[in-house]
Design a protein around this motif. Structure first.
Motif, mmCIF file in Angstrom:
data_model
loop_
_atom_site.group_PDB
_atom_site.id
_atom_site.type_symbol
_atom_site.label_atom_id
_atom_site.label_comp_id
_atom_site.label_asym_id
_atom_site.label_seq_id
_atom_site.Cartn_x
_atom_site.Cartn_y
_atom_site.Cartn_z
ATOM 1 N N LEU A 109 2.936 -5.838 -3.511
ATOM 2 C CA LEU A 109 1.915 -4.795 -3.562
ATOM 3 C C LEU A 109 2.439 -3.595 -2.787
ATOM 4 O O LEU A 109 2.865 -3.737 -1.638
ATOM 5 C CB LEU A 109 0.605 -5.295 -2.954
ATOM 6 N N LYS A 110 2.381 -2.399 -3.408
ATOM 7 C CA LYS A 110 2.960 -1.198 -2.787
ATOM 8 C C LYS A 110 1.990 -0.033 -2.860
ATOM 9 O O LYS A 110 1.297 0.157 -3.866
ATOM 10 C CB LYS A 110 4.270 -0.821 -3.492
ATOM 11 N N TYR A 111 1.965 0.760 -1.790
ATOM 12 C CA TYR A 111 1.160 1.973 -1.743
ATOM 13 C C TYR A 111 2.065 3.153 -1.394
ATOM 14 O O TYR A 111 2.809 3.110 -0.408
ATOM 15 C CB TYR A 111 0.046 1.853 -0.706
ATOM 16 N N SER A 112 2.004 4.226 -2.202
ATOM 17 C CA SER A 112 2.796 5.445 -1.983
ATOM 18 C C SER A 112 1.843 6.622 -1.821
ATOM 19 O O SER A 112 0.900 6.775 -2.613
ATOM 20 C CB SER A 112 3.738 5.692 -3.170
ATOM 21 N N HIS A 113 2.101 7.467 -0.808
ATOM 22 C CA HIS A 113 1.200 8.573 -0.484
ATOM 23 C C HIS A 113 1.989 9.876 -0.396
ATOM 24 O O HIS A 113 2.953 9.979 0.372
ATOM 25 C CB HIS A 113 0.497 8.298 0.848
ATOM 26 N N ALA A 114 1.577 10.864 -1.186
ATOM 27 C CA ALA A 114 2.275 12.152 -1.226
ATOM 28 C C ALA A 114 1.833 13.022 -0.048
ATOM 29 O O ALA A 114 0.636 13.264 0.142
ATOM 30 C CB ALA A 114 1.998 12.864 -2.538
#
Length: 244
Positions: free
Chosen positions: A139-144
């Protein structure tokens, strides 16, 4: 008697070599380069190459402490389709991997660069990410922390995705299902869900191939001639990796 002694000596040597191999020290670092091609460069479900083939390649360096850096590049068409002047995407990334009990964590930063893009809103994007892997699932979360890929006022956009990799038990094939959601701040008409399932095969000696079914639920991403860049498709990829 002499033959028996010789046989015992060989067995002892073989056992010693096996133990030495089993306890061989972990290398201080690993490094590799790769080159490949795909029939369509899909990123988060959306074609970056106008539904056409793309050339790709990269390099990675990882230290046994868990720190790593890398770069990756691909030919693209979407920036020119948007009125800019970039033929390539160049990614720079770095991070740290560590274990927390049964979960393997990965935290890092990724910078997407589009040299000479010349768009009104720069497509260059920086994301921070964190992922956790438990068993076959990640599970991965990417935030700009910048605007996202040329969307105006889109800082704090995010992408969350769930992937898993399974060994099919047949011919060395792996299957990788994926689902993700791209939320675009202040541009909700371009937010969407993407999903895919891919078959992978490692042929050894650095050669690998994949075949993926990719789809999204957003038809607002269009090429200049009106083609839906998020439509369902099959993507074939081949890659060669050389490790140092």
């Amino acid at each position: 008697m002499k033959l028996a002694v010789l046989a015992l000596s060989l067995l002892a040597c073989g056992s010693a070599f096996a133990q030495a191999a089993a306890t061989a020290p972990e290398p201080d670092y690993t490094a590799s380069v790769n080159i490949g091609a795909v029939t369509d460069y899909r990123y988060r479900g959306i074609s970056q190459s106008r539904l056409q083939p793309a050339l790709q390649g990269g390099a990675d360096f990882a230290h046994k402490s868990g720190f790593y850096i890398g770069t990756w590049a691909s030919s693209i068409k979407w920036v020119k389709d948007a009125g800019g002047n970039a033929d390539a995407e160049v990614d720079l990334y770095g991070g740290y991997k560590f274990n927390g009990g049964p979960v393997a964590f990965d935290v890092g930063a990724l910078r997407y660069l589009y040299p000479s893009s010349q768009l009104a809103v720069s497509p260059n994007t920086t994301e921070l990410y964190v992922s956790g892997t438990y068993g076959p699932a990640t599970l991965k979360y990417s935030h700009a922390i910048t605007n996202l890929f040329g969307f105006a006022d889109s800082k704090n956009s995010y992408y969350v995705d769930l992937n898993a990799t399974f060994d099919t038990g047949y011919w060395g094939l792996t299957v990788t299902p994926h689902i993700g959601y791209q939320g675009i701040k202040n541009n909700s008409g371009f937010s969407y869900t993407d999903w895919s399932v891919a078959l992978g095969k490692d042929f050894g000696n650095g050669f690998s191939a994949s075949l993926a079914y990719v789809d999204t639920n957003n038809s607002n991403y269009r090429s200049p001639d009106g083609k839906d860049l998020g439509r369902a498709t099959a993507v074939l990829g081949v890659k060669y990796t050389y490790s140092f």
